[in-house]
Design a protein around this motif. Structure first.
Motif, mmCIF file in Angstrom:
data_model
loop_
_atom_site.group_PDB
_atom_site.id
_atom_site.type_symbol
_atom_site.label_atom_id
_atom_site.label_comp_id
_atom_site.label_asym_id
_atom_site.label_seq_id
_atom_site.Cartn_x
_atom_site.Cartn_y
_atom_site.Cartn_z
ATOM 1 N N PHE A 1 0.843 -1.164 0.003
ATOM 2 C CA PHE A 1 0.102 0.115 -0.038
ATOM 3 C C PHE A 1 0.861 1.403 0.197
ATOM 4 O O PHE A 1 0.277 2.441 0.196
ATOM 5 C CB PHE A 1 -1.121 -0.102 1.157
ATOM 6 N N GLN A 2 2.250 1.081 -0.337
ATOM 7 C CA GLN A 2 3.138 2.203 -0.497
ATOM 8 C C GLN A 2 3.178 2.759 -1.810
ATOM 9 O O GLN A 2 4.095 2.825 -2.269
ATOM 10 C CB GLN A 2 4.354 2.332 0.208
ATOM 11 N N TYR A 3 1.778 3.023 -2.379
ATOM 12 C CA TYR A 3 1.819 3.538 -3.716
ATOM 13 C C TYR A 3 2.488 4.715 -4.191
ATOM 14 O O TYR A 3 2.893 4.823 -5.427
ATOM 15 C CB TYR A 3 0.383 3.644 -4.088
ATOM 16 N N LEU A 4 2.615 5.636 -3.166
ATOM 17 C CA LEU A 4 3.257 7.127 -3.543
ATOM 18 C C LEU A 4 4.102 7.283 -2.267
ATOM 19 O O LEU A 4 3.519 8.102 -1.411
ATOM 20 C CB LEU A 4 2.023 8.111 -3.606
ATOM 21 N N PRO A 5 5.262 6.967 -2.234
ATOM 22 C CA PRO A 5 6.164 7.097 -0.900
ATOM 23 C C PRO A 5 6.755 8.423 -0.904
ATOM 24 O O PRO A 5 6.588 9.047 -2.039
ATOM 25 C CB PRO A 5 7.415 6.014 -1.460
ATOM 26 N N GLN A 6 7.062 8.828 0.227
ATOM 27 C CA GLN A 6 7.536 9.944 0.578
ATOM 28 C C GLN A 6 9.045 10.518 -0.387
ATOM 29 O O GLN A 6 9.140 11.478 -0.720
ATOM 30 C CB GLN A 6 7.896 10.435 2.255
ATOM 31 N N ASP A 7 9.619 9.435 -0.467
ATOM 32 C CA ASP A 7 10.747 9.515 -1.318
ATOM 33 C C ASP A 7 10.416 10.167 -2.692
ATOM 34 O O ASP A 7 11.111 11.047 -2.879
ATOM 35 C CB ASP A 7 11.571 8.036 -1.476
ATOM 36 N N THR A 8 9.298 9.773 -3.355
ATOM 37 C CA THR A 8 8.976 10.306 -4.468
ATOM 38 C C THR A 8 8.616 11.540 -4.683
ATOM 39 O O THR A 8 8.837 12.303 -5.449
ATOM 40 C CB THR A 8 7.972 9.153 -5.082
ATOM 41 N N LEU A 9 7.819 11.890 -3.452
ATOM 42 C CA LEU A 9 7.358 13.244 -3.367
ATOM 43 C C LEU A 9 8.432 14.357 -3.053
ATOM 44 O O LEU A 9 8.654 15.322 -3.746
ATOM 45 C CB LEU A 9 6.306 13.312 -2.290
ATOM 46 N N LYS A 10 9.309 13.681 -2.291
ATOM 47 C CA LYS A 10 10.441 14.732 -1.960
ATOM 48 C C LYS A 10 11.474 14.674 -3.330
ATOM 49 O O LYS A 10 11.685 15.987 -3.502
ATOM 50 C CB LYS A 10 11.337 14.284 -0.905
ATOM 51 N N ALA A 11 11.569 14.018 -3.993
ATOM 52 C CA ALA A 11 12.337 14.053 -5.276
ATOM 53 C C ALA A 11 11.807 14.825 -6.426
ATOM 54 O O ALA A 11 12.483 15.526 -7.034
ATOM 55 C CB ALA A 11 12.605 12.573 -5.880
ATOM 56 N N ILE A 12 10.591 14.844 -6.519
ATOM 57 C CA ILE A 12 9.738 15.814 -7.511
ATOM 58 C C ILE A 12 9.655 16.929 -6.821
ATOM 59 O O ILE A 12 9.967 18.098 -7.847
ATOM 60 C CB ILE A 12 8.226 15.196 -7.783
ATOM 61 N N GLU A 13 9.455 17.487 -5.599
ATOM 62 C CA GLU A 13 9.656 18.676 -5.199
ATOM 63 C C GLU A 13 11.043 19.210 -5.332
ATOM 64 O O GLU A 13 11.148 20.521 -5.764
ATOM 65 C CB GLU A 13 9.334 18.676 -3.551
ATOM 66 N N GLU A 14 11.946 18.428 -5.088
ATOM 67 C CA GLU A 14 13.347 18.986 -5.291
ATOM 68 C C GLU A 14 13.877 19.381 -6.612
ATOM 69 O O GLU A 14 14.483 20.218 -6.787
ATOM 70 C CB GLU A 14 14.273 17.900 -4.622
ATOM 71 N N TYR A 15 13.305 18.357 -7.558
ATOM 72 C CA TYR A 15 14.180 18.554 -9.001
ATOM 73 C C TYR A 15 13.167 19.103 -10.005
ATOM 74 O O TYR A 15 13.395 19.162 -11.063
ATOM 75 C CB TYR A 15 14.664 17.195 -9.288
ATOM 76 N N LYS A 16 11.803 19.394 -9.398
ATOM 77 C CA LYS A 16 10.928 20.235 -10.477
ATOM 78 C C LYS A 16 10.215 19.790 -11.496
ATOM 79 O O LYS A 16 9.058 19.938 -11.847
ATOM 80 C CB LYS A 16 11.372 21.577 -10.622
#
Length: 473
Positions: free
Chosen positions: A81-96
């Motif tokens: 159920f970890q379909y959208l992990p925080q790692d991914t959200l952080k990466a997109i936020e960081e690299y735009k």
């Protein structure tokens, strides 16, 4: 910084300023492979994008790909159920800037849609869906080449906000009771309407801020197009939903005639000005009669109102828009939603950019894609003021996964959109030309090959990528 992600050892971050990306020559771009056929279409896409960048810039520019996870693949890495992990959200936020393949919609509770979740988390309010025909692509229409539109779909409001209650939910029942007993009767125009007690209900918010920032993006795009394509059509069902969809139309016109006053003209304004150009001595009443069918049957008060509108247009913009100058402006008009579904089929060459709300845009973008060859050839982008995600617009098609047969066109053309967004138009053009040449020579995947007349031997997904690259000149 990240739990299970490995950041590329080389490359530079993309940044945003005033809603526009600042892209280095060596950007780090996160990518989500995608579920199902993502295992096939992403490698093909990456190969084509890398080859186009290398060819266009001779090594002076390079994308440093950064793998991140979402969907089923994320669950494999991060747990059930970890379909959208925080790692991914952080990466997109960081690299735009990011790009992704198709994602599975989770079954059961929690996130309703990963795609919708990403749009809402990063406030990616503009869903951009171009529909353009590549000669040779099978289509159910006789003249699909006449359709060349870009749909700007508002991404964060409307019923997609997801505020709703099922039948018999205590909160929903409480809201229905409040509406039926107090709020609806207190508004004279609603008469004796009542919501059924056994109804599920949802909220449809359409805001001025959300509407105008979407229309702003559409007009800015129109200004970058050739003169003959500089048109924005506001699509709505405002004849029925006057305070939501009708307001979207009104707020769109307001933005066009204030913030973009020098660059825009509305359809009605063009009628008024052209009437005066054809007859410099035309009276206000005669001009009003020409732009308003049934003028003579209107009340004197309504006739006066239309004449005042004519006078206001002449007074305010004749100097800047008259004597033919309006023909060099972005034309802003509006159409009822059900009508535009018909008109993109019967009169497709009359439209260029369509700006619409969330639900209408969802239907309309898929309908336009069907005309030019289907979702396999339909790219998409979700753009905000500080981030952008480019994506395949079709589903995961798990039964085709790993067979190296699916059409990578949707995510590949989304890569074209990404390159254009980054300002790397030369590489984007190479991919479009290569794709067009491959299709024209009937070098296509099975979905297109089986519909061609006569049918042709299909290429594998990876072979299709190789064919596109072979046409780079």
């Amino acid at each position: 910084m990240f739990d299970k992600l490995t950041v590329p050892t080389t490359g530079t971050k993309v940044t945003f300023k005033d809603g526009k990306p600042i892209v280095p020559d060596d950007p780090i771009i996160p990518f989500i492979r995608g579920d199902g056929t993502g295992v096939d279409i992403w490698p093909a896409t990456e190969k084509v994008i890398d080859a186009a960048v290398a060819k266009a810039y001779e090594g002076k520019r390079k994308i440093n790909w950064f793998k991140v996870y979402a969907g089923d693949e994320a669950c494999e890495q991060y747990g059930t159920f970890q379909y959208l992990p925080q790692d991914t959200l952080k990466a997109i936020e960081e690299y735009k800037i990011a790009i992704k393949g198709p994602l599975t919609t989770p079954v059961g509770g929690g996130i309703r849609s990963l795609n919708v979740a990403l749009r809402q988390i990063f406030n990616l309010y503009a869903c951009v869906r171009p529909s353009r025909y590549y000669p040779g692509t099978p289509s159910p229409h006789k003249n699909p080449e006449k359709l060349d539109v870009i749909i700007y779909r508002e991404n964060t409001e409307d019923i997609y906000l997801g505020i709703e209650w099922r039948k018999d939910d205590p909160i929903g029942a409480k809201l229905i009771n409040l509406l039926n007993t107090e709020l609806i009767p207190a508004t004279a125009e609603h008469g004796d309407k009542q919501i059924p007690l056994d109804a599920g209900i949802g909220i449809k918010p359409i805001s001025k801020t959300g509407s105008q920032r979407l229309v702003r993006k559409a007009i800015e795009n129109a200004l970058r197009l050739p003169k003959e394509k500089q048109q924005v059509t506001l699509v709505h069902k405002g004849n029925i939903m006057k305070y939501t969809e009708g307001a979207f139309r009104d707020w769109g016109y307001e933005l066009a005639t204030t913030e973009f006053r020098e660059q825009c003209v509305t359809e009605k304004e063009s009628w008024i000005i052209s009437n005066k150009e054809a007859d410099p001595d035309i009276s206000l009443e005669a001009n009003a009669r020409k732009i308003s069918p049934g003028y003579d049957a209107l009340t004197p008060e309504k006739q006066k109102q239309i004449c005042q509108e004519v006078a206001s247009v002449i007074d305010e913009i004749w100097a800047t828009h008259g004597d033919g100058k309006w023909q060099d402006k972005v034309m802003v008009n509006d159409r009822i939603a059900d009508s535009i579904f018909q008109q993109i089929q019967t009169r497709p060459d009359e439209y260029s950019i369509l700006a619409t709300m969330n639900l209408n845009g969802d239907y309309l973008s898929d309908a336009a894609a069907a005309i030019v060859g289907g979702l396999g050839m339909s790219p998409g982008a979700n753009i905000g003021d500080n981030c952008a995600i480019f994506e395949a617009t079709h589903g995961t098609a798990p039964k085709h996964a790993g067979l190296d047969r699916i059409n990578p066109g949707s995510v590949m053309l989304s890569g074209v959109m990404m390159l254009n967004f980054m300002g790397w138009q030369e590489a984007a053009t190479l991919i479009q030309q290569g794709l067009a040449s491959a299709i024209a020579d009937s070098k296509v995947t099975y979905d297109l090959a089986r519909l061609m007349e006569p049918a042709v031997e299909p290429l594998k997904c990876s072979e299709f990528a190789d064919a596109i690259v072979s046409y780079f000149a």
